[in-house]
Design a protein around this motif. Structure first.
Motif, PDB file in Angstrom:
ATOM      1  N   THR A  27       3.568   5.824 -17.688  1.00  0.00           N
ATOM      2  CA  THR A  27       4.859   5.305 -18.131  1.00  0.00           C
ATOM      3  C   THR A  27       5.415   4.263 -17.172  1.00  0.00           C
ATOM      4  O   THR A  27       6.377   3.571 -17.512  1.00  0.00           O
ATOM      5  N   ASP A  53      19.378   2.000 -13.962  1.00  0.00           N
ATOM      6  CA  ASP A  53      19.964   2.686 -15.104  1.00  0.00           C
ATOM      7  C   ASP A  53      20.950   1.757 -15.821  1.00  0.00           C
ATOM      8  O   ASP A  53      21.105   0.589 -15.457  1.00  0.00           O
ATOM      9  N   TYR A  88       6.861  14.979 -19.728  1.00  0.00           N
ATOM     10  CA  TYR A  88       7.019  13.815 -20.594  1.00  0.00           C
ATOM     11  C   TYR A  88       6.890  14.184 -22.069  1.00  0.00           C
ATOM     12  O   TYR A  88       7.574  13.623 -22.919  1.00  0.00           O
ATOM     13  N   GLU A  90       7.763  17.051 -23.442  1.00  0.00           N
ATOM     14  CA  GLU A  90       9.032  17.683 -23.814  1.00  0.00           C
ATOM     15  C   GLU A  90      10.140  16.640 -23.964  1.00  0.00           C
ATOM     16  O   GLU A  90      10.950  16.711 -24.890  1.00  0.00           O
ATOM     17  N   MET A  91      10.159  15.654 -23.062  1.00  0.00           N
ATOM     18  CA  MET A  91      11.159  14.598 -23.136  1.00  0.00           C
ATOM     19  C   MET A  91      10.993  13.789 -24.421  1.00  0.00           C
ATOM     20  O   MET A  91      11.970  13.462 -25.101  1.00  0.00           O
ATOM     21  N   ARG A  92       9.753  13.499 -24.780  1.00  0.00           N
ATOM     22  CA  ARG A  92       9.490  12.743 -26.008  1.00  0.00           C
ATOM     23  C   ARG A  92       9.932  13.537 -27.231  1.00  0.00           C
ATOM     24  O   ARG A  92      10.506  12.981 -28.164  1.00  0.00           O
ATOM     25  N   GLU A  93       9.675  14.844 -27.231  1.00  0.00           N
ATOM     26  CA  GLU A  93      10.074  15.675 -28.363  1.00  0.00           C
ATOM     27  C   GLU A  93      11.593  15.744 -28.504  1.00  0.00           C
ATOM     28  O   GLU A  93      12.120  15.802 -29.615  1.00  0.00           O
ATOM     29  N   LEU A  94      12.309  15.720 -27.377  1.00  0.00           N
ATOM     30  CA  LEU A  94      13.778  15.736 -27.419  1.00  0.00           C
ATOM     31  C   LEU A  94      14.348  14.415 -27.908  1.00  0.00           C
ATOM     32  O   LEU A  94      15.307  14.385 -28.672  1.00  0.00           O
ATOM     33  N   THR A  95      13.779  13.318 -27.453  1.00  0.00           N
ATOM     34  CA  THR A  95      14.325  12.001 -27.758  1.00  0.00           C
ATOM     35  C   THR A  95      13.764  11.377 -29.023  1.00  0.00           C
ATOM     36  O   THR A  95      14.399  10.510 -29.618  1.00  0.00           O
ATOM     37  N   CYS A  96      12.577  11.804 -29.430  1.00  0.00           N
ATOM     38  CA  CYS A  96      11.930  11.253 -30.622  1.00  0.00           C
ATOM     39  C   CYS A  96      11.377  12.397 -31.473  1.00  0.00           C
ATOM     40  O   CYS A  96      10.166  12.573 -31.585  1.00  0.00           O
ATOM     41  N   PRO A  97      12.292  13.209 -32.071  1.00  0.00           N
ATOM     42  CA  PRO A  97      11.783  14.360 -32.841  1.00  0.00           C
ATOM     43  C   PRO A  97      10.949  13.929 -34.030  1.00  0.00           C
ATOM     44  O   PRO A  97      11.163  12.868 -34.609  1.00  0.00           O
TER      45      PRO A  97
END
Length: 101
Positions: A27, A53, A88, A90-97
């Motif tokens: 990434t 940020d 990563y 888990e983060m993808r699943e949260l942000t891009c279900p």
């Protein structure tokens, strides 16, 4: 010179360096290395870059880590890589279900 890849996941490569295993965060591809210093979380040398940020505040982030072959074996480095992979994913699943249900 690109190092031979020993193992890869969706978010990482583990490459074979002369004296170390090199774990790269996919990434962070394209991020310029600004310094090489100790990663205090893994206690190994790491190439780091700077990301900013939304408020313009800069944050140092590791791009790749150098695990000495004298101290680490491929299985241990793979465990660190799998932790990163899981984070990563888990983060993808949260942000891009996945809306295919």
């Amino acid at each position: 010179m690109d190092l031979p890849v020993l193992k890869s996941g969706s978010f990482y490569y583990i490459k074979d360096g002369n004296t170390s295993f090199v774990m790269e965060d996919k990434t962070k591809r394209g991020l310029t290395v600004k310094e090489t210093s100790l990663d205090e979380q893994l206690n190994v040398q790491a190439d780091k870059g700077m990301i900013h940020d939304m408020d313009g505040i800069g944050h140092w982030v590791p791009i790749r880590w150098y695990f000495s072959k004298d101290l680490f074996d491929l299985n241990t480095v793979s465990e660190y890589a799998e932790v990163m992979e899981k984070k990563y994913t888990e983060m993808r699943e949260l942000t891009c279900p996945d809306d295919s249900d």
